[in-house]
Design a protein around this motif. Structure first.
Motif, PDB file in Angstrom:
ATOM      1  N   CYS A 109      32.600   0.688 -76.385  1.00 44.96           N
ATOM      2  CA  CYS A 109      32.380   0.697 -75.074  1.00 44.96           C
ATOM      3  C   CYS A 109      31.639   2.083 -74.661  1.00 44.96           C
ATOM      4  CB  CYS A 109      33.849   0.474 -74.457  1.00 44.96           C
ATOM      5  SG  CYS A 109      33.428   0.473 -72.592  1.00 44.96           S
ATOM      6  N   ALA A 110      32.105   3.194 -75.381  1.00 46.38           N
ATOM      7  CA  ALA A 110      31.691   4.439 -74.867  1.00 46.38           C
ATOM      8  C   ALA A 110      29.994   4.653 -74.995  1.00 46.38           C
ATOM      9  CB  ALA A 110      32.159   5.577 -75.604  1.00 46.38           C
ATOM     10  N   LEU A 144      18.970 -13.419 -76.336  1.00 50.58           N
ATOM     11  CA  LEU A 144      19.347 -12.156 -76.177  1.00 50.58           C
ATOM     12  C   LEU A 144      20.921 -12.071 -76.736  1.00 50.58           C
ATOM     13  CD1 LEU A 144      18.119  -9.424 -74.976  1.00 50.58           C
ATOM     14  CD2 LEU A 144      19.474  -9.914 -72.943  1.00 50.58           C
ATOM     15  N   ALA A 145      21.450 -11.252 -77.671  1.00 56.73           N
ATOM     16  CA  ALA A 145      22.363 -11.127 -78.714  1.00 56.73           C
ATOM     17  C   ALA A 145      23.085  -9.697 -78.406  1.00 56.73           C
ATOM     18  CB  ALA A 145      22.217 -11.470 -79.946  1.00 56.73           C
ATOM     19  N   TRP A 146      24.250  -9.850 -78.817  1.00 56.02           N
ATOM     20  CA  TRP A 146      24.937  -8.521 -78.586  1.00 56.02           C
ATOM     21  C   TRP A 146      25.091  -7.797 -80.171  1.00 56.02           C
ATOM     22  CZ3 TRP A 146      26.533  -4.967 -75.808  1.00 56.02           C
ATOM     23  CH2 TRP A 146      27.594  -3.926 -75.870  1.00 56.02           C
ATOM     24  N   ASN A 147      24.714  -6.551 -80.203  1.00 61.84           N
ATOM     25  CA  ASN A 147      24.636  -5.940 -81.284  1.00 61.84           C
ATOM     26  C   ASN A 147      25.745  -5.085 -81.429  1.00 61.84           C
ATOM     27  OD1 ASN A 147      24.279  -4.017 -83.771  1.00 61.84           O
ATOM     28  ND2 ASN A 147      21.844  -4.206 -83.364  1.00 61.84           N
ATOM     29  N   SER A 148      26.977  -5.296 -82.056  1.00 61.45           N
ATOM     30  CA  SER A 148      28.221  -4.358 -81.873  1.00 61.45           C
ATOM     31  C   SER A 148      28.162  -2.926 -82.480  1.00 61.45           C
ATOM     32  CB  SER A 148      29.294  -5.162 -82.550  1.00 61.45           C
ATOM     33  OG  SER A 148      29.085  -5.453 -83.915  1.00 61.45           O
ATOM     34  N   SER A 149      27.011  -2.956 -83.550  1.00 69.96           N
ATOM     35  CA  SER A 149      26.862  -1.381 -84.267  1.00 69.96           C
ATOM     36  C   SER A 149      26.130  -0.619 -83.279  1.00 69.96           C
ATOM     37  CB  SER A 149      26.177  -1.762 -85.573  1.00 69.96           C
ATOM     38  OG  SER A 149      24.823  -2.229 -85.446  1.00 69.96           O
ATOM     39  N   THR A 150      25.609  -0.979 -82.647  1.00 71.78           N
ATOM     40  CA  THR A 150      24.809  -0.036 -81.602  1.00 71.78           C
ATOM     41  C   THR A 150      25.301  -0.255 -80.071  1.00 71.78           C
ATOM     42  OG1 THR A 150      22.903  -1.460 -81.433  1.00 71.78           O
ATOM     43  CG2 THR A 150      22.590  -0.048 -82.910  1.00 71.78           C
ATOM     44  N   SER A 151      26.134  -1.164 -79.931  1.00 72.63           N
ATOM     45  CA  SER A 151      26.707  -1.613 -78.460  1.00 72.63           C
ATOM     46  C   SER A 151      25.527  -1.619 -77.538  1.00 72.63           C
ATOM     47  CB  SER A 151      27.412  -0.290 -77.924  1.00 72.63           C
ATOM     48  OG  SER A 151      28.685  -0.137 -78.760  1.00 72.63           O
ATOM     49  N   SER A 152      24.806  -2.563 -77.932  1.00 79.07           N
ATOM     50  CA  SER A 152      23.282  -2.740 -76.991  1.00 79.07           C
ATOM     51  C   SER A 152      22.789  -4.430 -77.316  1.00 79.07           C
ATOM     52  CB  SER A 152      22.033  -1.733 -77.433  1.00 79.07           C
ATOM     53  OG  SER A 152      21.836  -2.125 -78.798  1.00 79.07           O
ATOM     54  N   PRO A 181      30.684  -0.059 -69.180  1.00 75.74           N
ATOM     55  CA  PRO A 181      31.997  -0.616 -69.302  1.00 75.74           C
ATOM     56  C   PRO A 181      31.828  -2.164 -68.745  1.00 75.74           C
ATOM     57  CG  PRO A 181      32.316   1.328 -68.266  1.00 75.74           C
ATOM     58  CD  PRO A 181      30.914   1.157 -68.354  1.00 75.74           C
ATOM     59  N   THR A 182      30.929  -2.284 -67.849  1.00 73.86           N
ATOM     60  CA  THR A 182      30.877  -3.936 -67.417  1.00 73.86           C
ATOM     61  C   THR A 182      30.191  -4.823 -68.670  1.00 73.86           C
ATOM     62  OG1 THR A 182      28.628  -3.116 -66.332  1.00 73.86           O
ATOM     63  CG2 THR A 182      30.469  -3.309 -64.834  1.00 73.86           C
ATOM     64  N   THR A 183      29.135  -4.059 -69.155  1.00 73.41           N
ATOM     65  CA  THR A 183      28.291  -4.513 -70.472  1.00 73.41           C
ATOM     66  C   THR A 183      29.236  -4.905 -71.480  1.00 73.41           C
ATOM     67  OG1 THR A 183      26.399  -3.767 -69.705  1.00 73.41           O
ATOM     68  CG2 THR A 183      26.442  -4.603 -71.801  1.00 73.41           C
ATOM     69  N   TYR A 184      30.022  -3.945 -71.852  1.00 78.89           N
ATOM     70  CA  TYR A 184      31.169  -4.123 -72.761  1.00 78.89           C
ATOM     71  C   TYR A 184      32.157  -5.250 -72.605  1.00 78.89           C
ATOM     72  CZ  TYR A 184      35.262  -3.215 -75.794  1.00 78.89           C
ATOM     73  OH  TYR A 184      36.293  -3.214 -76.848  1.00 78.89           O
ATOM     74  N   PHE A 185      32.772  -5.277 -71.363  1.00 83.06           N
ATOM     75  CA  PHE A 185      33.549  -6.324 -70.882  1.00 83.06           C
ATOM     76  C   PHE A 185      33.132  -7.660 -71.004  1.00 83.06           C
ATOM     77  CE2 PHE A 185      35.912  -8.968 -67.975  1.00 83.06           C
ATOM     78  CZ  PHE A 185      37.193  -8.526 -68.165  1.00 83.06           C
ATOM     79  N   TRP A 186      31.860  -7.614 -70.685  1.00 82.87           N
ATOM     80  CA  TRP A 186      31.214  -9.165 -70.577  1.00 82.87           C
ATOM     81  C   TRP A 186      31.066  -9.612 -72.107  1.00 82.87           C
ATOM     82  CZ3 TRP A 186      29.581 -13.598 -68.557  1.00 82.87           C
ATOM     83  CH2 TRP A 186      28.597 -14.222 -69.119  1.00 82.87           C
ATOM     84  N   TYR A 187      30.718  -8.890 -72.982  1.00 82.72           N
ATOM     85  CA  TYR A 187      30.322  -9.266 -74.208  1.00 82.72           C
ATOM     86  C   TYR A 187      31.667  -9.433 -75.334  1.00 82.72           C
ATOM     87  CZ  TYR A 187      25.407  -9.627 -73.977  1.00 82.72           C
ATOM     88  OH  TYR A 187      23.954  -9.851 -73.537  1.00 82.72           O
TER      89      TYR A 187
END
Length: 666
Positions: free
Chosen positions: A212-213, A579-587, A217-223
């Motif tokens: 999340c850092a 559009l997918a979430w990349n958890s390793s880069t948080s993007s 925070p809004t993007t992290y919460f969404w995914y």
């Protein structure tokens, strides 16, 4: 439910405007008995003589016609809307749904802004309004759902109604996921601070979650909190518990609303670029909901004399106004976020310059003054522009490109931008939980009203095709909602949002364009636009502009075919991606759909359109082996009873007679 008296809705004569008076029965009969040759000859002008609009003759015959129509409706046991306001709210509630909020701002930004909006308005007036009028008028006059309407017009095109029914079912499955997401946000809004306002802490630690850092925070919460999203569509899993519960509540509310009846559906509430035209057209038809058969189903509960022309304009314009208002709101919020990101980019560049100076790689004169940090948005560009050309050339390779337009593109990177915008606006204002409750209650209400329209497009055709289903409407509604809930659980899995994107971005535009082309061609060229326009004049009792005939025959089919061709070319030239979430880069990152997803997309499109050739083939077999049965079906639509001495003429749109009346005539 209180009956809406159709006889009282028939237009009466007007002393001040004789050209808009009611027809007498004999004049209606004359207009009805025009031969097919007269109606379809290209050389004939569609301006009727003035005496056709007179109201001199026999009012008693007209009352007899009205009484016969009311008896036919009573025989079917079909209810009416209590009043016109409820009906319009139901139509607008179905049309103005989450697509107007979910996709319109994204398409507007990436489709050219003002050019997109201008093209959208032009197609709304010259393509969408005539199509809305077509669907409303057919359902209103024949008082049937999509399957029964197109079967009655011609057995050869009966599959068009089945195709609309299939589209309604598939859209209902993934559309419920959009409502479930909003419902989950609503359930999380009853706490302070809001869970998407701050990053969560790591377990047994006072540090923020590193994933999340690295992002908002809004993007992290969404995914990670709402979707529990995987990095790829190939990674599956069981349905997420809270999304499954939200889906259940969504279908439960929809089922209760449908069981309560019709009243529950009310709700208050680059010009030359082919790509821009494609985006605008696809968004227009997805947002308004044409082609699903829901407009036809809802209109089938209105009196035949209702002014559906004004209804079509009202629904289209209210949809446009809502979309534009939401876009202005979303752009304001996204612009604020983009400005914040740009200022953060300026600060990071200033820190990099200071680190380079500290390391001795750059002279101390290149450091941003401390006074400039208070108003970095204006001081940083001014400081950078004052640097000598040679020094600026040495510094720029070490800095990020801080461009406000690029930041705006980043924050509006996908249709889900509306959710992020609403979560941000709820976090900014004081009393954020209250704002969040209001916002997401609004989204859930909008979504449910559209879902009720979708269910109406599913249940009405089923009830029209089987008398046994009409006897137990509550049981049918519960059964359909249970099946739809089970089917929609696939979209509650960690990769479910990627399937929503697959259907919403690729399946829906193609399927809807095909359905609209089939409907348009069926009515304009198979039944005949001239005849259909004459039928509308008869049932409404007022003149209608002949321009609709040209729009149905030429403008709408041409625009729809161009949009279909451009969509197919776009799919062929551009790989389908999500559009997918990349958890390793948080993007977020753009990934291509795997080959099996393309096969799935093709199969779904094929299943949706299969009823059209299947019904045509069945009709051909029926003609070959059951000729007598086909002869008994050649009935007449949109026609009041004429005198027995009237000559035989080409069949018109038929309203089935009750068995009682048929026995009396024999």
């Amino acid at each position: 439910m209180q009956a809406y008296n159709e006889e009282s809705q028939m237009p009466r004569s007007s002393d001040s405007k004789p050209g808009i008076g009611t027809f007498s029965a004999s004049k209606i009969a004359k207009l009805e008995l025009l031969t097919a040759k007269e109606l379809n000859s290209e050389g004939q002008n569609f301006d009727y003589p003035s005496n056709i609009w007179s109201d001199e003759d026999n009012d008693k015959e007209l009352e007899t016609i009205d009484r016969d129509r009311s008896e036919d409706d009573a025989a079917t046991g079909r209810p009416y809307w209590d009043n016109k306001i409820e009906y319009l709210l139901a139509q607008v509630g179905f049309s103005v749904g989450l697509s107007s909020i979910w996709r319109f701002p994204y398409e507007c930004l990436h489709g050219g802004g003002g050019s997109f909006l201008l093209i959208y308005v032009l197609m709304l007036l010259f393509v969408e309004v005539p199509l809305l009028l077509l669907e409303m008028a057919v359902g209103q006059r024949m008082r049937q759902g999509s399957i029964g309407v197109w079967k009655t017009i011609s057995p050869w095109i009966g599959g068009v109604g089945c195709t609309s029914f299939m589209a309604c079912c598939i859209v209902g499955l993934y559309y419920s996921a959009l409502i479930a997401w909003s419902l989950f946000y609503l359930s999380q809004s009853f706490q302070s601070p809001l869970p998407w306002a701050l990053c969560p802490f790591e377990s047994n630690s006072s540090n923020f979650d590193p994933e999340c850092a690295r992002t908002k925070p809004t993007t992290y919460f969404w995914y990670q909190q709402v979707l529990k999203a995987t990095d790829k569509i190939e990674i599956g899993g069981l349905p997420v518990m809270h999304l499954g519960v939200s889906l259940f509540v969504t279908w439960l509310l929809s089922c209760i609303s449908m069981v309560k009846g019709l009243q529950s559906a009310r709700k208050v509430r680059a010009l030359y670029s082919v790509e821009v035209w494609r985006r605008a057209g696809n968004q227009l038809f997805l947002a308004t909901g044409s082609g699903f058969g829901s407009f036809t189903a809802i209109s089938s509960y209105m009196p035949r004399s209702n002014n559906c022309v004004m209804d079509a304009f009202a629904v289209a314009l209210l949809n446009l106004v809502t979309s534009v208002m939401v876009t202005v709101f979303v752009f304001a919020i996204m612009g604020h976020l983009a400005t914040q990101l740009n200022e953060e980019c300026y600060l990071k560049n200033a820190e990099r310059a200071m680190n380079l100076v500290t390391a001795g790689l750059l002279p101390p004169t290149l450091q941003l003054p401390d006074s400039g940090r208070h108003d970095v948005s204006s001081s940083y560009p001014a400081w950078l522009s004052r640097l000598p050309e040679r020094v600026r050339g040495e510094l720029l390779p070490h800095l990020s490109n801080c461009d406000l337009s690029e930041q705006l593109e980043q924050v509006i990177a996908a249709p889900r931008v509306a959710i992020v915008a609403f979560t941000n606006v709820a976090s900014v204002f004081s009393g954020s939980p209250l704002w969040a409750i209001i916002i997401f209650m609004f989204l859930v209400t909008m979504g449910l009203s559209t879902m009720i329209g979708i269910l109406q497009g599913i249940l009405t055709p089923l009830q029209d095709t089987s008398s046994s289903l009409r006897k137990h409407p509550e049981l049918l509604t519960v059964a359909v909602c249970v099946l739809m809930f089970l089917g929609s659980l696939g979209f509650a899995t960690p990769s479910g949002s990627y399937y929503v994107s697959l259907l919403d971005d690729y399946w829906a535009p193609l399927s809807l364009l095909c359905i609209l082309i089939l409907e348009n061609v069926a009515m304009a060229w198979i039944y005949g636009a001239r005849r259909f326009l004459a039928d509308l004049i008869i049932i409404l009792g007022r003149p209608i502009s002949p321009i609709y005939r040209w729009l149905w025959c030429f403008v709408s089919p041409f625009v729809l075919l161009v949009l279909l061709a451009s969509t197919l070319i776009h799919l062929h030239l551009t790989p389908i991606a999500y559009l997918a979430w990349n958890s390793s880069t948080s993007s977020e990152m753009l990934r291509r759909y795997p080959s099996w997803a393309k096969v799935l997309l093709s199969v779904l499109i094929g299943i949706t359109l299969l009823p059209v050739p299947a019904c045509s083939f069945y009709t051909l077999l029926d003609m070959c082996f059951l000729d007598s049965r086909m002869h008994s079906r050649s009935t007449i639509i949109f026609k009041p009873e004429a005198e027995e001495e009237a000559p035989k003429h080409c069949p018109r749109l038929h309203v089935g007679k009750s068995p009682k009346k048929m026995n009396k005539k024999t």
